[in-house]
Scaffold this motif. Structure first.
Motif, mmCIF file in Angstrom:
data_model
loop_
_atom_site.group_PDB
_atom_site.id
_atom_site.type_symbol
_atom_site.label_atom_id
_atom_site.label_comp_id
_atom_site.label_asym_id
_atom_site.label_seq_id
_atom_site.Cartn_x
_atom_site.Cartn_y
_atom_site.Cartn_z
ATOM 1 N N HIS A 123 0.834 -1.211 0.000
ATOM 2 C CA HIS A 123 0.000 0.000 0.000
ATOM 3 C C HIS A 123 0.865 1.256 0.000
ATOM 4 C CE1 HIS A 123 -3.903 -1.774 0.119
ATOM 5 N NE2 HIS A 123 -3.713 -2.405 1.276
ATOM 6 N N VAL A 124 1.908 1.265 0.805
ATOM 7 C CA VAL A 124 2.812 2.422 0.853
ATOM 8 C C VAL A 124 3.486 2.632 -0.497
ATOM 9 C CG1 VAL A 124 4.935 3.328 1.879
ATOM 10 C CG2 VAL A 124 3.202 2.275 3.337
ATOM 11 N N ALA A 125 3.967 1.492 -1.108
ATOM 12 C CA ALA A 125 4.617 1.599 -2.422
ATOM 13 C C ALA A 125 3.637 2.130 -3.461
ATOM 14 C CB ALA A 125 5.164 0.232 -2.850
ATOM 15 N N ASP A 126 2.386 1.617 -3.415
ATOM 16 C CA ASP A 126 1.380 2.113 -4.372
ATOM 17 C C ASP A 126 1.109 3.597 -4.158
ATOM 18 O OD1 ASP A 126 1.194 -0.387 -5.442
ATOM 19 O OD2 ASP A 126 -0.667 -0.932 -4.416
ATOM 20 N N ALA A 127 1.051 3.998 -2.884
ATOM 21 C CA ALA A 127 0.795 5.409 -2.596
ATOM 22 C C ALA A 127 1.950 6.279 -3.083
ATOM 23 C CB ALA A 127 0.576 5.608 -1.091
ATOM 24 N N LEU A 128 3.194 5.807 -2.853
ATOM 25 C CA LEU A 128 4.344 6.568 -3.319
ATOM 26 C C LEU A 128 4.379 6.639 -4.841
ATOM 27 C CD1 LEU A 128 7.110 5.280 -0.880
ATOM 28 C CD2 LEU A 128 6.051 7.546 -0.904
ATOM 29 N N ALA A 129 4.058 5.508 -5.499
ATOM 30 C CA ALA A 129 4.032 5.508 -6.969
ATOM 31 C C ALA A 129 2.958 6.448 -7.495
ATOM 32 C CB ALA A 129 3.799 4.088 -7.483
ATOM 33 N N ARG A 131 1.802 9.046 -5.936
ATOM 34 C CA ARG A 131 2.277 10.406 -5.682
ATOM 35 C C ARG A 131 3.304 10.825 -6.731
ATOM 36 N NH1 ARG A 131 6.675 12.404 -2.838
ATOM 37 N NH2 ARG A 131 6.403 14.527 -1.990
ATOM 38 N N GLU A 132 4.197 9.893 -7.104
ATOM 39 C CA GLU A 132 5.203 10.206 -8.113
ATOM 40 C C GLU A 132 4.554 10.467 -9.469
ATOM 41 O OE1 GLU A 132 8.793 11.310 -9.303
ATOM 42 O OE2 GLU A 132 8.290 10.692 -7.249
ATOM 43 N N ARG A 133 3.527 9.667 -9.788
ATOM 44 C CA ARG A 133 2.804 9.889 -11.051
ATOM 45 C C ARG A 133 2.105 11.247 -11.039
ATOM 46 N NH1 ARG A 133 1.691 4.279 -10.595
ATOM 47 N NH2 ARG A 133 -0.278 4.706 -9.519
ATOM 48 N N ALA A 134 1.530 11.597 -9.889
ATOM 49 C CA ALA A 134 0.860 12.893 -9.789
ATOM 50 C C ALA A 134 1.861 14.034 -9.938
ATOM 51 C CB ALA A 134 0.121 13.002 -8.457
ATOM 52 N N LEU A 135 3.043 13.877 -9.295
ATOM 53 C CA LEU A 135 4.064 14.910 -9.416
ATOM 54 C C LEU A 135 4.573 15.018 -10.843
ATOM 55 C CD1 LEU A 135 6.106 14.316 -6.141
ATOM 56 C CD2 LEU A 135 4.618 16.254 -6.662
ATOM 57 N N ALA A 136 4.757 13.853 -11.507
ATOM 58 C CA ALA A 136 5.206 13.878 -12.900
ATOM 59 C C ALA A 136 4.175 14.546 -13.798
ATOM 60 C CB ALA A 136 5.492 12.453 -13.383
ATOM 61 N N ALA A 137 2.882 14.229 -13.559
ATOM 62 C CA ALA A 137 1.818 14.862 -14.353
ATOM 63 C C ALA A 137 1.794 16.366 -14.123
ATOM 64 C CB ALA A 137 0.466 14.243 -13.998
#
Length: 635
Positions: A123-129, A131-137
């Protein structure tokens, strides 16, 4: 435990999964106990455990109760074991069973903890991923915004009214304002006080104050003076207040754009529209003016017993003002052809002094009427050969002379100077007239532009003569410039045209001798305008003339008259002039019949069409009588 438990989040699917999974756990426990020395215990324990689990599951199960349920399940099994061994006295078997149960539940608990941690980590990894996708977008969106802003020439800034601090998001802000990058961004107050034009500053301050007070949008266009260069530019500012990231207040996010070119283009359109209105009013005035004396002259001609002197005077009035009308119409047509790119030059080498002589001849009567003296200064003893259209270059010089005559008071002095400058021929027309303001000189050659007033106190002409002259000069690869010492100090216009080599042989004059006796020619005039046809017939009274007012009548007259020359209008009421010409060519094939189009249509495509239809010449109305007489003699 050989088979792993599936641990899921706390939801309906998790409950169903556990209900399906725990019976397998019991089966494994039974299998473990079955390998012990007390097989009966396994059956008893399994029975009690299943009964307990079903009862608990019916009451509802939650993921956070997992450990409590396992502990409860272990105690239930241990209770069943103790109850069983109360009847059977076997300490060794009891100890083995308890150890097996402890190992079983310890393994189950460790596995549950391991799976729970794995699930949490996932769950933490999915949340971080995510978040990273949101930051990249967001970075991609910001980059697209920056690219769009750069393409649109927008400078982006952010301003905090509480601290009066600003952030300039891109380099365009420094380009628009002229602020050196090493000095950093200006605050909104510094920008207004330092750059905004003093006349626009109160309006911009009021808009910013209103936007700050009501957190409203702002959109203003104003002038600034750039730092360092000091050039004045028109700026468009837009923006709005948005919540700060921390949520404690609002910041102003806005854009700046240099709209100087757009504002200047809009002003130029407004000016052109005003000039157009003035031109239309002037055109109406200039067309009505010559009509008044023509109408009066027509009324005088109706009086009986008019004397020969008065008849000659009336003739002069009609001739002058009809020529003036024709000149106005020619200028308008030339302007239209130039705008459409349909002017065709008939280029050939000729002596520029020929065009000078013709232009003086054209303007001499008007100059004499105003009492002007035209002085010609020829500084070149040799001919000045240019490759161009004699008619058009004559028109250029004539327009300059006409302009000098209009804007010079009576009894003025006009000097026309012809000479050579390197590889160019130079013609200058200088007058001692009203002169020009230096600021207006650059726009004099623009369409509809005129000096404010002629000596008479009103504008004269349509304001297109210089525009036509400049266009024709440029078509001949030449230049035209104007100069003046200011108001009351006269004007000077200079044209330079490239010289060419002289023709190999001098061409003898082709114009026929007007005094030579010529026998009468048979001329057929075809025009549905009765006045035009009959007046032309009277002018040609030394010829044998017949008149027709429609196409069919022309064909009938031609069969008996056998004309040598046909002056044929194109817009006839029954047959077109093209059809009449085609039939005449068919019926009189082999005969030397000269057919000339005499029409108001003068566009290049009209000339091409008459040529294809079999016409020998194309003459545009109103034609001067001398031109028609010369045509009759040379056809």
């Amino acid at each position: 435990m050989r088979q792993q438990m599936q641990i899921h989040p706390d939801c309906n699917e998790a409950v169903v999964g556990l209900i399906n999974q725990l019976p397998l756990l019991f089966d494994e426990l039974c299998a473990v106990l079955a390998n012990t020395a007390a097989p009966g215990l396994a059956i008893h324990a399994a029975k009690d455990a299943r009964s307990h689990a079903r009862e608990r599951w019916r009451q509802g199960f939650a993921l956070e109760e997992l450990y409590m349920e396992l502990d409860l399940l272990q105690r239930c099994v241990n209770a069943a074991v103790r109850e069983y061994f109360a009847e059977i006295n076997s300490r060794t078997a009891q100890q083995e069973v308890h150890e097996a149960i402890d190992r079983f539940f310890s393994a189950a608990t460790r596995n549950a903890i391991r799976q729970f941690r794995s699930e949490q980590e996932r769950h933490v990894a999915d949340a971080l991923a995510e978040r990273e996708r949101a930051l990249a977008a967001q970075r991609k969106s910001d980059e697209r915004l920056r690219i769009a802003a750069e393409a649109a020439g927008l400078g982006i800034f952010e301003w905090d009214p509480r601290t009066d601090c600003a952030v300039w998001e891109n380099a365009r802000m420094y380009e628009i304002t002229g602020q050196p990058k090493e000095l950093g961004p200006m605050s909104a107050r510094q920008f207004i006080d330092t750059l905004v034009h003093p006349d626009d500053r109160p309006r911009v301050n009021a808009a910013m104050h209103a936007a700050t007070s009501a957190a409203a949008d702002i959109h203003e266009i104003f002038r600034i003076r750039k730092l360092q260069s000091g050039t004045q530019r028109m700026i468009e500012a837009s923006g709005r207040f948005v919540p700060e990231v921390s949520g404690t207040g609002c910041v102003f996010v806005g854009t700046l754009r240099d709209v100087t070119a757009r504002v200047e283009a809009e002003e130029a359109l407004k000016l052109a529209d005003r000039r157009k209105d003035v031109f239309l009013a002037t055109l109406a005035h200039e067309l009505r003016n010559p009509l008044a004396p023509v109408v009066n002259a027509a009324a005088l001609l109706q009086r009986p017993g008019i004397s020969a002197d008065k008849l000659l005077w009336v003739h002069g009035i009609i001739d002058r003002h009809a020529s003036h009308l024709a000149h106005l119409i020619d200028d308008l047509l030339d302007l239209s052809r130039i705008a459409a790119g349909k002017i065709t030059l008939r280029e050939q080498p000729f002596d520029l002094k020929t065009a000078v002589d013709q232009s003086i001849e054209i303007n001499a009567p008007t100059a004499a009427q105003r009492g002007h003296r035209i002085e010609v200064i020829d500084t070149s003893p040799l001919p000045l050969y240019v490759n161009g259209d004699l008619t058009r270059i004559t028109q250029i010089i004539s327009n300059l002379l006409d302009n000098a005559i209009k804007y010079t008071a009576n009894s003025g002095h006009i000097r026309l100077k012809v000479g050579r400058e390197d590889s160019y021929a130079s013609i200058s027309v200088e007058d001692n007239g009203i002169g020009m303001d230096p600021d207006l000189i650059p726009s004099l050659f623009e369409m509809f532009e005129q000096e404010p007033a002629a000596p008479t106190g009103r504008k004269s002409g349509l304001g297109i003569g210089l525009t036509v002259a400049r266009s024709l000069v440029e078509m001949h690869h030449g230049t035209i410039v104007a100069s003046s010492g200011g108001r009351g100090h006269g004007s000077c216009f200079t044209v330079r045209l490239p010289l060419c080599d002289a023709p190999e042989a001098a061409i003898a004059g082709m114009a026929p001798d007007p005094s030579a006796a010529k026998e009468a020619r048979r001329v057929l005039i075809v025009d549905d305008n009765v006045d035009a046809a009959t007046s032309l017939a009277v002018l040609l009274d030394d010829q044998e003339v017949r008149v027709a007012f429609n196409g069919q009548q022309a064909l009938e007259i031609a069969r008996d008259f056998d004309p040598e020359i046909v002056l044929l209008d194109l817009g006839l009421p029954d047959l077109t002039g093209y059809e009449v010409a085609r039939r005449l060519r068919e019926e009189y094939a082999g005969k030397n019949m000269f057919i000339a189009a005499l029409t108001g249509y003068g566009q290049p495509e009209d000339r091409e069409r008459t040529q294809r239809a079999g016409f020998d010449q194309h003459i545009v109305k109103p034609a001067r009588p001398e031109e028609i007489i010369a045509l009759i003699r040379t056809a």
